[in-house]
Scaffold this active site. Structure first.
Site, short mmCIF file in Angstrom:
data_model
loop_
_atom_site.label_atom_id
_atom_site.label_comp_id
_atom_site.label_asym_id
_atom_site.label_seq_id
_atom_site.Cartn_x
_atom_site.Cartn_y
_atom_site.Cartn_z
N HIS A 175 0.84 -1.20 0.00
CA HIS A 175 0.00 0.00 0.00
C HIS A 175 0.87 1.25 0.00
CE1 HIS A 175 -3.27 2.62 0.50
NE2 HIS A 175 -3.69 2.31 1.70
N HIS B 17 -1.54 0.13 -11.91
CA HIS B 17 -2.46 0.43 -10.79
C HIS B 17 -3.70 -0.42 -10.95
CE1 HIS B 17 -4.94 2.76 -7.99
NE2 HIS B 17 -3.82 3.25 -7.54
N ASP C 254 3.45 6.88 -7.09
CA ASP C 254 4.71 6.60 -6.41
C ASP C 254 5.93 6.74 -7.30
OD1 ASP C 254 3.69 6.06 -3.88
OD2 ASP C 254 3.01 4.09 -4.53
N1 ACO Z 1 5.74 -3.98 -14.22
C1 ACO Z 1 5.64 -4.98 -15.15
N2 ACO Z 1 4.51 -5.63 -15.41
C2 ACO Z 1 3.41 -5.28 -14.72
C3 ACO Z 1 3.44 -4.25 -13.74
C4 ACO Z 1 4.65 -3.59 -13.52
N3 ACO Z 1 4.76 -2.60 -12.62
N4 ACO Z 1 2.21 -4.11 -13.21
C5 ACO Z 1 1.43 -5.02 -13.82
N5 ACO Z 1 2.16 -5.72 -14.74
C6 ACO Z 1 1.66 -6.75 -15.66
C7 ACO Z 1 1.42 -8.06 -14.94
O1 ACO Z 1 2.57 -8.89 -15.00
C8 ACO Z 1 0.26 -8.61 -15.73
O2 ACO Z 1 0.78 -9.12 -16.95
P1 ACO Z 1 0.17 -10.49 -17.59
O3 ACO Z 1 -1.24 -10.13 -17.95
O4 ACO Z 1 1.05 -10.78 -18.73
O5 ACO Z 1 0.24 -11.51 -16.48
C9 ACO Z 1 -0.58 -7.40 -16.07
O6 ACO Z 1 0.38 -6.31 -16.11
C10 ACO Z 1 -1.68 -7.08 -15.07
O7 ACO Z 1 -1.09 -6.98 -13.76
P2 ACO Z 1 -1.82 -7.36 -12.40
O8 ACO Z 1 -0.78 -7.70 -11.39
O9 ACO Z 1 -2.89 -8.36 -12.67
O10 ACO Z 1 -2.52 -5.99 -12.02
P3 ACO Z 1 -3.09 -5.60 -10.59
O11 ACO Z 1 -4.17 -4.62 -10.84
O12 ACO Z 1 -3.43 -6.78 -9.76
O13 ACO Z 1 -1.83 -4.89 -9.89
C11 ACO Z 1 -0.31 -3.28 -9.07
C12 ACO Z 1 -1.69 -3.53 -9.71
C13 ACO Z 1 -0.13 -4.12 -7.80
C14 ACO Z 1 -0.20 -1.80 -8.69
C15 ACO Z 1 0.77 -3.65 -10.12
O14 ACO Z 1 0.62 -2.87 -11.28
C16 ACO Z 1 2.19 -3.50 -9.54
O15 ACO Z 1 2.71 -4.42 -8.91
N6 ACO Z 1 2.87 -2.32 -9.77
C17 ACO Z 1 4.16 -2.09 -9.21
C18 ACO Z 1 4.06 -1.70 -7.73
C19 ACO Z 1 3.53 -0.30 -7.55
O16 ACO Z 1 3.97 0.65 -8.19
N7 ACO Z 1 2.59 -0.15 -6.60
C20 ACO Z 1 2.02 1.16 -6.25
C21 ACO Z 1 0.59 1.26 -6.64
S1 ACO Z 1 -0.01 2.90 -6.29
C22 ACO Z 1 -0.41 2.90 -4.62
O17 ACO Z 1 -0.70 1.91 -4.04
C23 ACO Z 1 -0.35 4.18 -3.85
#
Ligand code: ACO
Length: 429
Positions: free
Chosen positions: A267, A306, A362
């Site tokens: 988070h 996100h 972020d």
């Molecule tokens: N880098 C590379 N690939 C990514 C990323 C990323 N940052 N985020 C998502 N993907 C890819 C996944 O591998 C997935 O690919 P696939 O379909 O080939 O398997 C697809 O994009 C969908 O990703 P999910 O994990 O299903 O998306 P979800 O909505 O569950 O996750 C999250 C969102 C957790 C924010 C994710 O994008 C992530 O881990 N980002 C990096 C961490 C981050 O920056 N978090 C801050 C969020 S903002 C906040 O909380 C204030």
């Protein structure tokens, strides 16, 4: 077209008409679907509440596909540019912008409640020298409930109002003292002659000078960051505040739960991870190899993607601009060049385009915090101070929502049943 769902239960052949209201169906209506008189009603399984609305709310609107964020109907871009954090806090808590008199009274009240009881200082001093500031913040905001026992009278509107003022006022004091504690420096008392954000900077950085004077560009940038973090509808920490608040506990205990939820790396902790990632990449020439690794699934590009935004996070755009103002004062953070190049390459790459992965809040905020010389452990404390009015607006809404009940989800039981207990003198022979 009728706004309803016709559900046929293939176990019984029976059909049900389920009304659709506000784009949702009521879980209680699903509960009426039974395979037999004595069988439990059908339930919905949704770990992480991915597709479950837990409340009706008029605080914050998000359209993730279009990259829209509004507090009480006002676009975040206008508030960040033209308002200030305390006015935004008023807007979130009260639901509309203040008149001049209301604003002056609100600022006066918050300014004059920034001090905490001396005993708070005493117990904060009792933490270990290396205590994490989020742990200290969570404990100290929870402890405030013992200083204001009347705060448990949550059905009284005046009582709720004063606790809200106290909490918004005291969070910077608790956050700054957590920081000073880790540095082994004496705690700095609030200065009521300063603005909310100036006073916070004074409590963080003042040493022997009689009056701390912050650069107005830094004050504006930090104030903007507080605005950007002020609310984000039903995120994990708002949900924690609502869940604990639904027991009708006092608001300090409910907000302490929110601080706990924010503490978690999924988070509030991603900005720290971005900074570590940029440092590891080290130079622009290393970016293509890093991106290849991300595309091969070795790691994630932190600060991208996100759950809700499938477009540029509107807050990231504003933060990117705030970077320029801050670096004008502090000098450019060398990691900025890497971040900008990384963003440019990612936004043109098919992998990220196809998955609608854009910079989130972020991606750039850690760079600003580092320019302020905050250690990474403090990043989430800054987030918590900004988020406090949002938590309180959500809590206030909850206390007045007649539809709300104690938060108590169902489970799918997977354990054993009906075992017979064998006493220890027979089992341990
Ligand atoms: N880098 C590379 N690939 C990514 C990323 C990323 N940052 N985020 C998502 N993907 C890819 C996944 O591998 C997935 O690919 P696939 O379909 O080939 O398997 C697809 O994009 C969908 O990703 P999910 O994990 O299903 O998306 P979800 O909505 O569950 O996750 C999250 C969102 C957790 C924010 C994710 O994008 C992530 O881990 N980002 C990096 C961490 C981050 O920056 N978090 C801050 C969020 S903002 C906040 O909380 C204030």
């Amino acid at each position: 077209m009728t706004d309803s769902l016709t559900v046929r239960d293939n176990r019984t052949g029976q059909e049900y008409e389920v009304p659709i209201l506000d784009g949702t169906i009521r879980a209680a209506d699903i509960g009426k679907i039974r395979s037999g008189e004595d069988e439990p009603g059908l339930a919905v399984y949704d770990p992480g509440f991915v597709n479950t609305a837990s409340c009706r709310s008029s605080v914050t609107f998000i359209d993730g596909d279009k990259g829209v964020l509004e507090y009480r109907g006002y676009p975040i871009e206008q508030l960040a540019e033209q308002s200030n954090f305390l006015e935004v806090a008023y807007l979130l808590v009260h639901g509309s912008l203040p008149s001049k008199d209301e604003y002056d009274q609100w600022v006066h009240n918050i300014t004059y409640h920034t001090f905490v009881h001396e005993n708070v200082k005493g117990f904060m001093e009792g933490f270990r020298y290396d205590a994490h500031p989020m742990g200290m913040l969570m404990a100290s905001v929870g402890a405030l409930s013992t200083f204001y026992p009347e705060s448990r009278n949550i059905s009284d509107a005046d009582n709720r109002a004063i606790q809200i003022i106290r909490m918004i006022a005291k969070m910077p004091t608790l956050g700054a003292w957590s920081f000073r504690h880790a540095q082994g420096k004496p705690y700095v008392y609030p200065d009521n002659a300063l603005s909310y954000t100036e006073n916070f900077l004074s409590m963080l950085f003042k040493m022997s000078e009689p009056k701390y004077e912050a650069d107005p560009r830094l004050v504006k940038a930090l104030d903007t960051l507080f605005i950007l973090h002020a609310d984000h509808e039903q995120n994990a920490s708002a949900n924690a505040v609502r869940s604990v608040g639904s027991t009708q506990v006092d608001p300090y205990s409910a907000v302490a739960a929110g601080v706990g939820a924010l503490y978690g790396p999924l988070h509030g902790g991603a900005n720290e991870a971005v900074l570590r990632m940029l440092k590891r990449i080290g130079s622009k020439s290393e970016i293509p190899a890093f991106i290849e690794g991300v595309k091969n699934g070795n790691e994630r590009l932190m600060g991208f993607g996100h759950r809700v935004y499938k477009n540029y996070d509107p807050r990231a755009k504003i933060i990117k601009k705030a970077c320029d103002d801050v670096f004008e004062v502090t000098g450019v953070n060398p990691l900025l060049e890497i971040a900008q190049e990384l963003e440019k390459i990612a936004l043109e790459d098919e992998y990220f385009v196809k998955r609608k992965l854009y910079p989130n809040v972020d991606f750039y905020s850690g760079l600003i915090y580092e320019a302020f010389q905050f250690p990474p452990e403090m990043f989430t404390v800054l987030f918590a101070i900004g988020r406090t009015p949002g938590w309180l607006a959500q809590w206030l809404e909850l206390t007045q929502d007649k539809e709300q009940k104690i938060a108590r989800p169902k489970q799918i039981y997977t354990g054993s049943r009906g075992l017979t207990y064998t006493p220890t003198d027979q089992r341990w022979v």
